[in-house]
Design a protein around this motif. Structure first.
Motif, PDB file in Angstrom:
ATOM      1  N   GLN A  33      75.534  33.823  18.409  1.00 43.53           N
ATOM      2  CA  GLN A  33      75.177  32.418  18.597  1.00 43.53           C
ATOM      3  C   GLN A  33      73.741  32.156  18.171  1.00 43.53           C
ATOM      4  O   GLN A  33      73.448  31.158  17.476  1.00 43.53           O
ATOM      5  CB  GLN A  33      75.377  32.020  20.064  1.00 43.53           C
ATOM      6  N   VAL A  34      72.834  33.051  18.552  1.00 48.53           N
ATOM      7  CA  VAL A  34      71.423  32.839  18.230  1.00 48.53           C
ATOM      8  C   VAL A  34      71.171  33.030  16.734  1.00 48.53           C
ATOM      9  O   VAL A  34      70.408  32.270  16.116  1.00 48.53           O
ATOM     10  CB  VAL A  34      70.543  33.779  19.079  1.00 48.53           C
ATOM     11  N   ILE A  35      71.807  34.035  16.132  1.00 46.65           N
ATOM     12  CA  ILE A  35      71.648  34.236  14.684  1.00 46.65           C
ATOM     13  C   ILE A  35      72.175  33.025  13.924  1.00 46.65           C
ATOM     14  O   ILE A  35      71.565  32.554  12.956  1.00 46.65           O
ATOM     15  CB  ILE A  35      72.362  35.528  14.237  1.00 46.65           C
ATOM     16  N   ARG A  82      64.632  33.446  21.376  1.00 47.95           N
ATOM     17  CA  ARG A  82      65.752  32.516  21.549  1.00 47.95           C
ATOM     18  C   ARG A  82      66.876  33.090  22.412  1.00 47.95           C
ATOM     19  O   ARG A  82      67.775  32.359  22.818  1.00 47.95           O
ATOM     20  CB  ARG A  82      66.309  32.122  20.168  1.00 47.95           C
ATOM     21  N   LEU A  83      66.824  34.374  22.671  1.00 48.61           N
ATOM     22  CA  LEU A  83      67.861  35.037  23.462  1.00 48.61           C
ATOM     23  C   LEU A  83      67.552  34.933  24.951  1.00 48.61           C
ATOM     24  O   LEU A  83      66.399  34.718  25.352  1.00 48.61           O
ATOM     25  CB  LEU A  83      67.949  36.518  23.068  1.00 48.61           C
ATOM     26  N   PRO A  84      68.571  35.137  25.819  1.00 45.40           N
ATOM     27  CA  PRO A  84      68.288  35.256  27.256  1.00 45.40           C
ATOM     28  C   PRO A  84      67.314  36.402  27.512  1.00 45.40           C
ATOM     29  O   PRO A  84      67.198  37.334  26.713  1.00 45.40           O
ATOM     30  CB  PRO A  84      69.671  35.563  27.866  1.00 45.40           C
ATOM     31  N   ASN A  85      66.622  36.341  28.643  1.00 49.04           N
ATOM     32  CA  ASN A  85      65.576  37.323  28.946  1.00 49.04           C
ATOM     33  C   ASN A  85      66.099  38.744  29.118  1.00 49.04           C
ATOM     34  O   ASN A  85      65.317  39.700  29.071  1.00 49.04           O
ATOM     35  CB  ASN A  85      64.807  36.912  30.204  1.00 49.04           C
ATOM     36  N   ASP A  86      67.416  38.895  29.329  1.00 52.32           N
ATOM     37  CA  ASP A  86      67.961  40.236  29.534  1.00 52.32           C
ATOM     38  C   ASP A  86      68.512  40.849  28.243  1.00 52.32           C
ATOM     39  O   ASP A  86      69.201  41.866  28.283  1.00 52.32           O
ATOM     40  CB  ASP A  86      69.026  40.251  30.638  1.00 52.32           C
ATOM     41  N   ILE A  87      68.207  40.236  27.107  1.00 55.69           N
ATOM     42  CA  ILE A  87      68.551  40.805  25.790  1.00 55.69           C
ATOM     43  C   ILE A  87      67.300  40.755  24.918  1.00 55.69           C
ATOM     44  O   ILE A  87      66.690  39.687  24.776  1.00 55.69           O
ATOM     45  CB  ILE A  87      69.689  40.035  25.093  1.00 55.69           C
TER      46      ILE A  87
END
Length: 278
Positions: A33-35, A82-87
């Motif tokens: 999704q982020v890519i 842009r990713l969640p903090n756990d990735i």
């Protein structure tokens, strides 16, 4: 088109595993999704291996094709912000067109962590299995040694495995003892001291035990079943010498339980021409 490889770390606690599935909420889904938002393209990631729900990765390697002209040195920060903090994307590399993160992996290492202190570690509870009684570390090492080499690991995979062959090669097993100050040490009950442990659990070890298993490939739940079996060896419920017979039986019922997922991390993936994250 460019082929880009990423080294990714993640806390898998709140995810349904790495590989995309209909229900969503996987690491692969979040990365794709982020890519796609960053490049405007629909991309399909290939991962070096699957991790189950609740399992973590220190070094998951993925690759994907893109026509984006974003410089390679900007990919890691652009994705991580842009990713969640756990990735977290640790690094990015331009790789040859033929590079495939799963097929080109020479070996993978998983780590399973067991906390044998009386109390769980509040700050590491997401990343280790709390076993409140000591374990026989030397017996566990002796049992693990029997796994090295090429074997049929049917006894150490889920009956749900769909692989046509359960023959795999383990290159190395290693158990490392980490002495960690116990949380209850501040207000320790004097009845629970080293002498008490030695009297009630002779020859057994407190602290934290890290099990490392390195192989060329793994089966569904394989490392967690190995960990569960070694824990039973550490509890003196199974003798280390029983391990060859468990392998030869090719029967899941002969091995120990499947250890809980949060103690497991994909630790390292090795390639011929790509840094491993070590």
């Amino acid at each position: 088109m460019r082929n880009i490889a990423l080294i990714v770390s993640y806390d898998g606690t709140d995810y349904s595993g790495f590989q995309s599935q209909p229900g969503g909420n996987t690491i692969q889904d979040k990365l794709e999704q982020v890519i796609s938002k960053l490049t405007g393209e629909r991309v399909r990631l290939m991962g070096s291996g699957r991790t189950d729900a609740g399992v973590h990765a220190r070094c998951q390697v993925v690759n994907f094709e893109t026509s984006s002209t974003i410089p390679i040195e900007r990919w890691a920060i652009a994705l991580s912000t842009r990713l969640p903090n756990d990735i977290v994307v640790q690094s990015a590399y331009s790789v040859p067109d033929h590079f495939h993160s799963r097929r080109d992996a020479l070996s993978k290492t998983y780590r399973y962590t067991i906390n044998c202190n009386r109390m769980p570690d509040l700050f590491r509870r997401r990343y280790e299995f709390h076993h409140p009684t000591p374990l026989d570390l030397e017996a566990m090492r002796a049992g693990a040694a029997h796994l090295v080499g090429e074997h049929d690991f049917t006894s150490f995979t889920s009956p749900l495995s769909t692989k046509p062959s359960h023959v795999r090669t383990i290159l190395e097993t290693k158990l490392v003892h980490e002495t960690r100050t116990e949380a209850e040490g501040l207000y320790a009950n004097p009845i629970y001291n080293r002498e008490w442990d030695e009297r009630h659990y002779p020859g057994k070890t407190r602290g934290v035990i890290h099990l490392y298993v390195t192989g060329t490939g793994f089966l569904y739940n394989m490392v967690r079943i190995i960990a569960g079996t070694l824990i039973q060896i550490g509890e003196s419920k199974i003798a280390p010498e029983a391990m060859p017979g468990i392998l030869a039986a090719r029967n899941r019922a002969r091995s120990g339980p499947t250890a809980i997922p949060q103690g497991l991390s994909l630790w390292e993936v090795v390639y011929e021409h790509l840094p491993s994250g070590q």
